[in-house]
Each structure stands twice: as C-alpha cells, then as structure tokens.
Scaffold this active site. Sequence first.
Site, PDB file in Angstrom:
ATOM      1  N   TYR A   1       0.844  -1.189   0.000  1.00 45.40           N
ATOM      2  CA  TYR A   1       0.000   0.000   0.000  1.00 45.40           C
ATOM      3  C   TYR A   1       0.883   1.245   0.000  1.00 45.40           C
ATOM      4  CZ  TYR A   1      -3.993  -2.960   1.482  1.00 45.40           C
ATOM      5  OH  TYR A   1      -4.981  -3.907   1.563  1.00 45.40           O
TER       6      TYR A   1
ATOM      7  N   GLY B   1     -17.167   2.452  -0.562  1.00 45.89           N
ATOM      8  CA  GLY B   1     -17.847   3.738  -0.483  1.00 45.89           C
ATOM      9  C   GLY B   1     -19.224   3.757  -1.105  1.00 45.89           C
TER      10      GLY B   1
ATOM     11  N   SER C   1     -21.804   3.650   1.495  1.00 44.19           N
ATOM     12  CA  SER C   1     -21.599   4.595   2.592  1.00 44.19           C
ATOM     13  C   SER C   1     -22.745   5.584   2.732  1.00 44.19           C
ATOM     14  CB  SER C   1     -20.302   5.377   2.377  1.00 44.19           C
ATOM     15  OG  SER C   1     -20.434   6.256   1.259  1.00 44.19           O
TER      16      SER C   1
ATOM     17  N   LEU D   1     -18.459  -1.530   3.040  1.00 41.70           N
ATOM     18  CA  LEU D   1     -19.199  -0.421   2.423  1.00 41.70           C
ATOM     19  C   LEU D   1     -18.990  -0.405   0.910  1.00 41.70           C
ATOM     20  CD1 LEU D   1     -18.634   2.454   5.005  1.00 41.70           C
ATOM     21  CD2 LEU D   1     -20.576   0.898   4.783  1.00 41.70           C
TER      22      LEU D   1
END
Length: 336
Positions: free
Chosen positions: A56, A211, A214, A208
């Site tokens: 990452y 997003g 969300s 989620l």
Amino acid sequence: MLKRTLGTTGPSVSALGLGAMGMSALYGGSDDAESTATIHAALDAGVTLIDTGDFYGMGHNELLIRDALHSSSQGRDQAVISVKFGALRDIDGGWSGYDGRPAAVKNFLAYSLNRLGTDHIDIYRIARVDPDVPIEETVGAIADQVQAGHVRHIGLSEVGADALRRAAATAPISDLQIEYSLFSRGIEAEILPTARKLGIGVTAYGVLSRGLLSGHWTRERSARSSATGDFRGMSPRFSGDNLDHNLDLVEALRKIAGAKGVTVAQAAIGWVLAQGPDIVPLVGARRRDRLTEALGALDVTFDAADLAAIESAVPPGAAAGARYPQAQMAHLDSEK
C-alpha cells in the site's frame, strides 16, 4: 469496545477493525496528518485491529502506521497489526503478480518489520494465492516465522474453500480476510461454512463496497474519481449503468436506515456485524468523522424484522458489476 475472537486460535480484537489502505493508496490523494489523527482516534476508542499491506503506497502505509503508533498515547502494545504481503509492483505502480515462495515470505517479512518498527507482526497473510506455489508451502513458511517469534498468527486472504482446507491442514489459521457486504455475498455458499467448520474467523473488508454503501457516494463524485487517481474510476460497480443501478439500491437502503434512525453506512456495517460473532468488519475510514460514523454501528441492534427489511431492500446478488476489473478478478482464488 466490544471484542470478538478471530477463530479458535486467533487473537481477541475489537469488533470493528481499521483498514488503512486508503490512507496511502488507490483512493486518490490522502492527508498524512488526518490519517494519523484518525488512527489515534481509533486507538483511543478501543479499536485494536489495524490492517495494512506492505504494498500500500509502496511501504508508505506501514511507515504511516509506525509513526502513528509511536506517537499514540495507546502505543504499539494495544494494536493487533495485520499485514498482507506478496504483491509485486513496478516503478509506475503497476501490478505484476504475487510471490508466495518461502524465501520471499522471509524477505517481505523482514522489510515489514523494519518499516513498522516492531519485532513481530500479529497476523501475517499473503494478499493473493501465488498460483505457482502450493498454499501449503507459503503457509508453512509463515508457520516457521511463528516458531521464530516474528509472527503471532497466520491469516489468509481471498482464498476459496479448497485452499482454506489445505492451509488449515498445514498450520493453525486465525482468520480469512475476504470481501463481504450487502453487495458481495459470494462467501455464503461455501467459503463461510468451510471457515466456520474449520474454526477460522473472518475479517470482512469492503463492507461499504469501497464507499458505494456509505450513503455519501454520488454520480458526480464517481465522474471525478478517474482524474484523481482513484481506482474506483475503473471499477465495474462504479461505472455507467451499473453505478445508476447500485445507487438506486443505496437509496432503498437509506429508507430502511432512516426508519431505524441510523445512517446508510451504519446499516451496512451493522448488517455485517449481525451475520455472526466470528466476523469482524474492517472499515476503511480515512477521516475522523467517517470513523465516528462507523463506530456508531456498534450501538445499533437489528432484530429479525430489521434484517429482513435490509435484505429486501438489497437482495443477494442485486449489485450490478463485478467487484474488481477482470484482470484483478483473475487473481482471486475465492472466485474460482
């Protein structure tokens, strides 16, 4: 903070974990100061499980977590650090497969320990199965590091039921990290029952749907994502007619959530929490306000009627589009 245990051999962790990927990569620009403040707020709230990957941000995420833990009032000892390894990158940030060879396991681990500034990693797992290396060899190499004291527990990521059984026959497995949400329920057919039979917990990412679930995502935001380096601009679920269909599902969920007095995100996270005490959702909050909202899901209680209403609004298989672009789907042992 509520606690859950990862499988029969894993550690006790907070009922929600913090996924740190978006603080360094794949979701466009990030703010190190706000990311650090969010990690501090999570620790102060009792969150113990922090998930990262050595790839990452090309190691940036591990360095960020190191600095946040060292500057936190809670410190390293409160955190249960989960690290994924094995992804091969190029200079331009491209992806070129996964390396699960025993020698590579030791190499990846050495770099992660150094970047994280710690003498052990709590849960260590290969991000995707290396098709050229039997899972037994990769898991066996991690088991050697458990014996050496550099790793506390062995995890897996995105493996199918067969690989799950073979890995568990090689060494104790604490948990399987895999996508699980109202939009991604593929594990329910075989993978989740197999994990439960083997006494392996589940750390659910994508709760989620990056997003989408969300309640904050919009068509306008999706249009901007490609220009900002956000990989969701290339995600099938965020594209064209798929996006319109999926946002309509979110609006149906919003009505159910509103009647319950919770946000869309809290309803989506709460649904995952309600699927069993052996499941720990990972929330990818990059800001303190989003973290606060996510933590509110722990105060929500859904009865059978509430869960039925949620699943009526978002039935199994209702989401349009695959969860990754085709090239990345090919790396998922869980989808084979």
